[in-house]
Motif scaffolding. Structure first.
Motif, PDB file in Angstrom:
ATOM      1  N   GLU A  27       0.825  -1.201   0.000  1.00  0.00           N
ATOM      2  CA  GLU A  27       0.000   0.000   0.000  1.00  0.00           C
ATOM      3  C   GLU A  27       0.867   1.263   0.000  1.00  0.00           C
ATOM      4  O   GLU A  27       0.525   2.254  -0.645  1.00  0.00           O
ATOM      5  CB  GLU A  27      -0.919  -0.011   1.219  1.00  0.00           C
ATOM      6  CG  GLU A  27      -1.965  -1.110   1.163  1.00  0.00           C
ATOM      7  CD  GLU A  27      -2.911  -1.027   2.349  1.00  0.00           C
ATOM      8  OE1 GLU A  27      -2.652  -0.199   3.243  1.00  0.00           O
ATOM      9  OE2 GLU A  27      -3.901  -1.776   2.371  1.00  0.00           O
TER      10      GLU A  27
ATOM     11  N   PRO B 141      -1.898  -7.013   8.271  1.00  0.00           N
ATOM     12  CA  PRO B 141      -3.040  -6.130   8.542  1.00  0.00           C
ATOM     13  C   PRO B 141      -4.036  -6.809   9.474  1.00  0.00           C
ATOM     14  O   PRO B 141      -4.164  -8.038   9.515  1.00  0.00           O
ATOM     15  CB  PRO B 141      -3.625  -5.874   7.159  1.00  0.00           C
ATOM     16  CG  PRO B 141      -3.247  -7.075   6.366  1.00  0.00           C
ATOM     17  CD  PRO B 141      -1.918  -7.534   6.880  1.00  0.00           C
TER      18      PRO B 141
ATOM     19  N   GLN C   2     -10.949  -5.425   7.385  1.00  0.00           N
ATOM     20  CA  GLN C   2     -10.708  -4.202   6.640  1.00  0.00           C
ATOM     21  C   GLN C   2     -10.909  -4.474   5.151  1.00  0.00           C
ATOM     22  O   GLN C   2     -10.604  -5.563   4.653  1.00  0.00           O
ATOM     23  CB  GLN C   2      -9.293  -3.673   6.876  1.00  0.00           C
ATOM     24  CG  GLN C   2      -8.958  -3.399   8.327  1.00  0.00           C
ATOM     25  CD  GLN C   2      -7.573  -2.807   8.483  1.00  0.00           C
ATOM     26  OE1 GLN C   2      -7.350  -1.657   8.162  1.00  0.00           O
ATOM     27  NE2 GLN C   2      -6.651  -3.626   8.971  1.00  0.00           N
TER      28      GLN C   2
ATOM     29  N   SER D 195      -4.228   0.747   5.560  1.00  0.00           N
ATOM     30  CA  SER D 195      -4.719  -0.315   6.428  1.00  0.00           C
ATOM     31  C   SER D 195      -4.088  -0.196   7.801  1.00  0.00           C
ATOM     32  O   SER D 195      -3.008   0.378   7.978  1.00  0.00           O
ATOM     33  CB  SER D 195      -4.402  -1.685   5.818  1.00  0.00           C
ATOM     34  OG  SER D 195      -5.030  -1.839   4.561  1.00  0.00           O
TER      35      SER D 195
END
Length: 770
Positions: A422, A510, A514, A522
């Motif tokens: 990410e 994570p 989510q 996250s």
């Protein structure tokens, strides 16, 4: 009786011979009465007294000294330079003591004028400078405007000889006094006065100063001045003195901040300006403040430096209409083609223009800049001080002129596309040239492996499942504090049908629940989410944390402000809030558990009691923290044994057996023979013997043998390290933590808590002593 010869020195510094005074008698040249006159003498050179002149030998050095520079009998040497009194000032030579010191005299001389009937003689005034450092003299005549006479330096700086017949000598300071004449190369100068420094210096020299003489006036100059005063100028003269204003205010600039509202015109807007008023010549220049990405051309100046008229724009004038002076043609071209012009005092036909001055500029004033209305809103500190001192202005309240900044448009981050991490995908949205995501290098350096500090928290976990095969599987969860990554390792177990090994690659995990493809970052698992009794989910695999190694417990208890599950104060406050209404009942529960009143109970019984008291509100990790805090385990003895076992293993591998000399060195440095040495001293001695032990392990070993005053019992230390005479069983027989993925962190193995002292717990939590 015999007299002793005396040698005196006059104030001028010259030596006197014995014949100069009849009362001086010399010692008789008898044995024992004479002495060596050359004692202490360093100069023995001879002066050249005889030479040839026109091939004739003759005496040329009458005034030259004898051997070694001493005067001959009957010879009086004349000083070549000024002689100053002894004992006054420093002993430095004159060219050092009187450097840049000059005597200044006011003098005049008469000059005959044979070619003019208006004057027979002329009196000229000058300055005589006497330089004390080398007796040089300079004569300078101040220049008079429109005199027609070459003036300036009349006599250049040099030593000037006396007039004949003493031309072999030079002028010294003794020849100068007030109301005295001096002759320089045939011209007689009358000394009239001098400055204060010269008077003070001559008085210190012992010179009696004569009274000063009035300055004589030149008769022709006096007559010309009378004639000039009696005449009235036919042409009036106007003087514009701008030099004084320039010298006083050069570099002084008043700065005002203003705005020009141009919104009435098409595509106009409010424009910020900076006005500079130059006090040296009353001119004004204006600069425009162009904002970034304003779309306007960056011109150097909005208004060039000039005098700004108040009522502009006006019509154009013909050349010569606007002038500083107004002239009149007296004859008007009637007499031939010639004209005669004079200045007009009444300024007939002059065009008067008003320009902006500093008194016209104020905060809030509106000035006309060639038809553009500019409002002055603020000024700088120098301008405020200038108006405060000159005009007494005290109110400098600024006018808000800057428009409020537009609301910042938030950046819309596209959702995560699933490629890469990410952070990496987010970096491709922040710039045209994607850059790799920056890591927290400071945290990495602080939490990376350093000696015995591994900064890795290891936990033992199990699957939460109904599958009987998966229930028995054990996992080691390693949390790396340097980059917040997690790795899961499954130790192999025999006859389970499950292959052990790496279960989860080291990465950030994570939290569950989510959305995968979203714009926000996250939320990942942190170190605070891992504790005994915690339920965690790694990629749809649910684990229950059941245990941790000793290093994890110690680290969490050491950093209790970061880990609430290991903070004993937080746990006691929580326990007090839960069981304070039932304090008597809690006392009875503990008393029933310990019927023998030993104040000690097993950990299993203690755990059951704590679970009963808290009604399940305390986690397993919090109960273990309380048990470790109030336990009876002898940790230090196990730590010392473990550290000695590891140290002996290193010494045995390096074949180090020099324990006798090591002990002798300790005894030699023990001056008091008490068997104790400071820890730093012991560490230095061990380093000098190059013990094959890591520095962190050596520090921990010395700390284990320290007393309250940080002194080490070196005899026990050496005996413990001596693997020949006092071997410790191989530390492989000690229960070590599991070593599968990573090496051992350097901490001793986990010591199980067996006995708990519950009375201190009751006292701290509920205040009940019995």
């Amino acid at each position: 009786s015999l007299g002793f010869a005396e040698r005196g020195r006059s104030g001028s510094g010259s030596n006197t011979s014995p014949e100069a005074d009849g009362t001086i008698m010399a010692l008789p040249l008898l044995p024992g009465n004479s002495f060596n006159r050359n004692l202490g003498k360093e100069k023995f050179h001879k002066s050249q007294h005889w030479s040839y002149c026109n091939k004739v030998s003759m005496l040329v050095g009458e005034d030259k000294p004898g051997i070694g520079g001493e005067p001959l009998l009957g010879q009086k040497l004349k000083p070549k330079y000024s002689v100053f009194p002894r004992g006054v000032g420093s002993d430095a030579p004159s060219w050092v003591a009187f450097d840049k010191q000059v005597l200044s005299f006011d003098a005049c001389f008469d000059e005959e004028v044979p070619d003019k009937n208006q004057e027979l003689y002329r009196i000229r005034h000058c300055k005589i400078y006497f330089y004390l450092e080398d007796d040089t003299i300079q004569v300078v005549e101040p220049q008079v405007v429109n005199s027609g006479i070459p003036q300036g330096t009349l006599v250049r700086r040099h030593r000037i000889p006396l007039p004949p017949p003493d031309e072999d000598q030079f002028y010294t300071v003794d020849y100068f006094n007030l109301d005295r004449d001096v002759i320089f190369y045939g011209r007689r100068y009358k000394i009239m006065d001098c400055d204060q420094f010269t008077k003070h210096f001559l008085r210190k020299m012992g010179v009696r100063l004569n009274p000063s003489v009035n300055r004589p006036e030149d008769p022709y100059t006096k007559e010309r001045q009378k004639l000039m005063d009696s005449m009235k100028p036919l042409r009036p003269y106007e003087r514009f003195d701008t030099l004084r204003q320039f010298l006083e205010h050069d570099g002084h600039v008043l700065r005002f901040y203003g705005v020009w509202d141009d919104t009435e015109s098409m595509f106009g807007d409010v424009r910020e300006l900076v006005l500079h008023y130059f006090l040296a010549d009353d001119t004004i220049e204006i600069k425009e403040v162009i904002q970034v990405n304003a779309g306007r051309d960056a011109v150097p100046l909005f208004l060039n430096r000039q005098k700004l008229p108040k009522y502009a724009p006006v019509g154009l004038y013909q050349p010569g209409t606007i002038t500083d002076r107004t002239v009149l043609n007296v004859f008007g071209g009637l007499v031939g083609n010639k004209g005669r012009y004079i200045l007009d005092n009444r300024k007939t036909g002059a065009v008067h223009q008003e320009f902006y001055k500093d008194c016209d500029l104020r905060i809030g004033s509106v000035i006309n800049v060639w038809g553009r209305k500019i409002v002055l809103c603020d000024c700088d500190e120098f301008t405020k001080e200038y108006y405060r001192m000159k005009y007494g202005v005290k109110d400098f309240t600024p006018i808000p002129y800057k428009a409020p900044p537009p609301p910042k448009v938030g950046r819309q981050i596209p959702p995560y596309n699933g490629f890469g991490s990410e952070e990496d995908s987010l970096c491709s949205c922040t710039g045209l040239l994607p850059k790799p995501p920056q890591k927290d290098f400071k945290k990495f350096m602080e939490k990376d492996r350093q000696g015995l500090e591994s900064n890795i928290l290891r936990f033992l976990a199990q699957f939460i499942t109904t599958d009987p095969i998966d229930k028995e599987r054990k996992f080691i969860i390693s949390y790396f504090l340097s980059d917040d990554t997690i790795s899961v390792f499954e130790p192999p177990q025999r006859n389970t049908g499950v292959l052990g090994g790496k279960f989860l690659e080291r990465s950030r995990v994570p939290k569950p629940g989510q959305e995968l493809f979203k714009s926000e970052m996250s939320e990942y698992y942190t170190a605070q989410d891992l504790y005994i009794g915690a339920k965690i989910c790694f990629h749809d695999h649910v684990f229950l944390v059941v245990d941790a190694d000793e290093y994890a417990f110690n680290y969490m208890e050491k950093h209790a402000n970061e880990f609430a599950m290991a903070n004993i104060n937080t746990i006691l406050n929580k326990l007090k809030a839960i069981g304070e209404p039932r304090s008597r009942e809690i006392k009875q529960i503990f008393a029933a558990t310990d019927p023998q009143h030993t104040t000690v109970m097993d950990y299993d019984e203690f755990r059951n009691v704590m679970m009963n008291i808290s009604d399940g509100k305390l986690s397993e990790h919090e109960i273990m923290t309380v048990g470790r805090y109030y336990s009876l385990r002898d940790k230090n003895e196990m730590d010392v044994t473990f550290l000695l076992a590891v140290s002996q293993e290193h010494l045995k591998k390096s074949s180090f057996e020099n324990f006798g000399q090591l002990l002798a060195s300790f005894v030699y440095n023990d001056r008091d023979k008490c068997g104790l040495l400071p820890s730093n001293k012991c560490r230095t001695i061990c380093k000098s013997f190059r013990l094959p032990i890591a520095d962190d392990l050596l520090r921990a070993l010395l700390a284990a043998f320290e007393d309250d005053k940080e002194n080490v019992n070196y005899k026990k230390l050496v005996d413990g390290l001596n693997w020949r005479e006092h071997p410790i069983p191989a530390f492989q027989t000690i229960l070590l933590p599991l070593q599968y993925e990573d090496e051992w962190s350097g901490q001793p193995p986990t010591l199980p808590v067996k006995k708990i002292k519950y009375l201190p717990l009751i006292k701290d939590a509920f205040g009940i002593e019995e």
